[in-house]
Scaffold this motif. Structure first.
Motif, PDB file in Angstrom:
ATOM      1  N   ILE A  92     -50.863  71.433  16.945  1.00  0.00           N
ATOM      2  CA  ILE A  92     -49.152  72.753  15.738  1.00  0.00           C
ATOM      3  C   ILE A  92     -49.232  73.481  16.690  1.00  0.00           C
ATOM      4  O   ILE A  92     -50.143  73.789  16.385  1.00  0.00           O
ATOM      5  N   VAL A 141     -51.683  73.058   7.656  1.00  0.00           N
ATOM      6  CA  VAL A 141     -52.007  72.721   8.622  1.00  0.00           C
ATOM      7  C   VAL A 141     -53.935  72.952   8.931  1.00  0.00           C
ATOM      8  O   VAL A 141     -54.114  72.467   9.394  1.00  0.00           O
ATOM      9  N   ASP A 142     -53.553  75.139   8.936  1.00  0.00           N
ATOM     10  CA  ASP A 142     -55.611  75.111   9.053  1.00  0.00           C
ATOM     11  C   ASP A 142     -56.362  73.587   8.420  1.00  0.00           C
ATOM     12  O   ASP A 142     -57.419  73.715   8.909  1.00  0.00           O
ATOM     13  N   ALA A 168     -42.236  72.800   3.983  1.00  0.00           N
ATOM     14  CA  ALA A 168     -41.110  74.817   4.557  1.00  0.00           C
ATOM     15  C   ALA A 168     -40.088  75.398   3.789  1.00  0.00           C
ATOM     16  O   ALA A 168     -40.243  76.509   3.609  1.00  0.00           O
ATOM     17  N   THR A 184     -40.927  78.067   9.090  1.00  0.00           N
ATOM     18  CA  THR A 184     -41.553  79.575   7.395  1.00  0.00           C
ATOM     19  C   THR A 184     -40.483  80.159   7.636  1.00  0.00           C
ATOM     20  O   THR A 184     -39.559  81.026   6.468  1.00  0.00           O
ATOM     21  N   ILE A 223     -44.601  76.622  13.575  1.00  0.00           N
ATOM     22  CA  ILE A 223     -44.847  77.194  11.844  1.00  0.00           C
ATOM     23  C   ILE A 223     -44.589  78.128  11.821  1.00  0.00           C
ATOM     24  O   ILE A 223     -43.289  78.505  10.614  1.00  0.00           O
ATOM     25  N   LYS A 224     -44.314  79.468  12.780  1.00  0.00           N
ATOM     26  CA  LYS A 224     -43.483  80.363  11.693  1.00  0.00           C
ATOM     27  C   LYS A 224     -41.610  80.045  11.900  1.00  0.00           C
ATOM     28  O   LYS A 224     -41.420  80.687  10.833  1.00  0.00           O
ATOM     29  N   LEU A 284     -43.775  69.380   7.531  1.00  0.00           N
ATOM     30  CA  LEU A 284     -43.710  70.594   7.270  1.00  0.00           C
ATOM     31  C   LEU A 284     -42.248  70.401   7.530  1.00  0.00           C
ATOM     32  O   LEU A 284     -42.514  71.968   6.699  1.00  0.00           O
ATOM     33  N   SER A 340     -48.303  77.812  16.949  1.00  0.00           N
ATOM     34  CA  SER A 340     -48.099  78.424  15.681  1.00  0.00           C
ATOM     35  C   SER A 340     -46.387  79.040  15.660  1.00  0.00           C
ATOM     36  O   SER A 340     -45.692  79.025  14.504  1.00  0.00           O
ATOM     37  N   ASP A 345     -46.905  76.667   1.587  1.00  0.00           N
ATOM     38  CA  ASP A 345     -47.878  77.727   2.387  1.00  0.00           C
ATOM     39  C   ASP A 345     -48.066  76.789   3.503  1.00  0.00           C
ATOM     40  O   ASP A 345     -49.534  76.161   4.151  1.00  0.00           O
ATOM     41  N   ILE A 346     -47.454  76.175   4.869  1.00  0.00           N
ATOM     42  CA  ILE A 346     -47.147  75.432   5.478  1.00  0.00           C
ATOM     43  C   ILE A 346     -48.726  75.612   6.714  1.00  0.00           C
ATOM     44  O   ILE A 346     -49.574  74.746   7.535  1.00  0.00           O
ATOM     45  N   GLN A 347     -48.437  77.001   6.975  1.00  0.00           N
ATOM     46  CA  GLN A 347     -50.176  77.701   7.153  1.00  0.00           C
ATOM     47  C   GLN A 347     -51.303  76.643   6.883  1.00  0.00           C
ATOM     48  O   GLN A 347     -52.411  76.322   7.903  1.00  0.00           O
TER      49      GLN A 347
END
Ligand code: PA5
Length: 422
Positions: free
Chosen positions: A52, A217-218, A207, A61, A57-58, A203, A54, A212-214
């Motif tokens: 996935i 995923v982490d 989002a 978000t 994700i950005k 996601l 970044s 906090d989708i970061q």
């Protein structure tokens, strides 16, 4: 951290039995990782967390923060794998930035009527999710809600307020998104519905709701690394898969996921779909059921303690819930509970769990406990991956294809025939 406690399997599964099936676990692991097992074309979820980007994700978000100003709520349209994980995540985490309403997960006119009444007075964005792009329930709900939006918004604003999550090329929803220029996200071909929570299926709406989708995923990435080792002793994900197979072979045909945490309700619904749809085929498969305690101890508790001994239980526990309440002392002590004054409700809840697990074990219900150290997005991401992988390994051990669902077509054929008859 996720831990698996198996003390209450003693006498039901012997340690050498677990070691005895390690070659079957090894075969399932190799088939999955080397993409040579049944349904290998749908195993893209195995290394998905580490793929996935970044940038995605950005982007999501930022999209979520932007939309928060212009909306009172979000409407998430989808069913099955395009619905349950989203709801499970939001109910588990609680307090989304924007409330999320669901549609397209049933065909009830009454439900949709009530939802339309709510939406008439709200500013909202719709996320319509369907991998095939042709599923009846979300298609009909979207058709109706789009009708309301066409009355409320001019064409330019309407376009901004519809987001599609679907296949890259196929299906009616993809065609509609392309034709109208709706913002859209792609569900990868090699990830099936019930394994798709870490794709844009989950996601995008998460989002928008402010999750906090970061972190989410982490947590899944951590799980991908942690559960890659083929060892039933040190890998709790594989141990869980192996143990449930051993229990099934001994006549334990029903697995009950029990939790003393009501916010786990929809996580259990997601888990039921994952295991039920993956394993229930070729006239095989453990029946997944769920209970929320202590509520259900006052209804189904009798059957679990004393009914037919075809059950095993998996408790879902949370070490540190986000909130708690302290029990006050009471002058009159009419209820006689001053002896727990000063303790928290979670203290009592955990004693109730300990007592229940012991009583069910003594009553002939072997049980295990999966504990999350915290109830946050990262731990939930890790838990979803834990179950996805356990389900794939367990399904391969059972000898089925854990990635197809041929059985769901039977009722659809009959329904479409009836609909066309009029
Ligand atoms: O796991 C599955 O494949 C199903 O539950 C699907 O997710 C569900 O039927 C919805 O399908 P779709 O996303 O194609 O609308």
């Amino acid at each position: 951290m996720i831990s698996l406690k198996t003390d209450y399997l003693k006498g039901f599964v012997a340690p050498d039995e677990l070691r005895g099936i390690s070659s079957a676990v090894r075969k399932a692991h190799d088939d999955l990782h080397q993409r040579k097992g049944k349904g290998a074309e749908f195993t893209g979820w195995v290394d998905l967390p580490s793929r996935i980007s970044s940038d995605l994700i950005k982007e999501l978000t930022d999209l979520g923060s932007g939309l928060a100003q212009e909306n009172d709520c979000i409407v998430s349209i989808g069913i099955g794998g395009s619905y349950l994980g989203i709801r499970a995540t939001l109910e588990f985490l609680g307090n989304p930035r924007l409330p999320v309403y669901y549609a397209g997960h049933n065909i009830s006119g009454e439900y949709l009527h009530e939802l339309l009444k709510v939406l008439e007075t709200k500013r909202f964005t719709v996320v319509v999710i369907s991998k095939s792009g042709t599923t009846t329930e979300p298609a009909l709900a979207f058709r109706v809600i789009k009708g309301l939006m066409e009355k409320k918004y001019n064409p330019a604003e309407l376009k901004q307020r519809i987001i599609c999550v679907t296949d890259e090329k196929k299906g009616a929803l993809r065609a509609l998104a392309n034709k109208n220029g709706f913002r859209s996200y792609v569900i990868p071909d090699d990830v099936g519905g019930r394994y798709s929570i870490l794709t844009p299926v989950g996601l995008v709406p998460l989002a928008l709701a402010g999750v906090d989708i970061q972190g989410f995923v982490d947590g899944a990435k951590k799980a991908q690394a942690e559960y890659a080792k083929c060892d039933v002793e040190s890998n709790p994900c594989y141990r869980y898969a192996a143990l449930r197979n051993l229990l099934y072979a001994k006549g334990k045909k029903i697995e009950v996921m029990s939790s003393f945490y009501p916010n786990v309700f929809y996580v259990a619904e997601w888990w039921k779909q994952l295991f039920g749809e993956s394993e229930g085929k070729d006239h095989k498969g453990i029946f997944p059921a769920s209970l929320i305690m202590s509520t259900d101890l006052h209804s189904m508790g009798q059957l679990i303690q004393d009914g037919e001994r075809t059950l095993f239980e998996t408790f879902m526990s949370i070490d540190k819930p986000r909130q708690d309440v302290r029990i006050p002392s009471d002058k009159e002590d009419a209820d006689g509970f001053n002896y727990v004054a000063g303790k928290t409700l979670d203290f009592v809840n955990k004693k109730a769990y300990e007592a229940t697990a012991a009583a069910h074990f003594e009553g002939g219900v072997p049980n295990m406990t999966i504990s999350l150290s915290q109830a946050d997005a990262a731990h939930l991401g890790q838990l979803y991956y834990f179950f996805e992988k356990a389900c794939a390994i367990s399904g391969y051990m059972l000898g089925v294809n854990p990635f197809d669902q041929p059985g769901v077509e039977a009722y659809k054929k009959k329904m479409f025939a009836l609909l066309k008859e009029g």
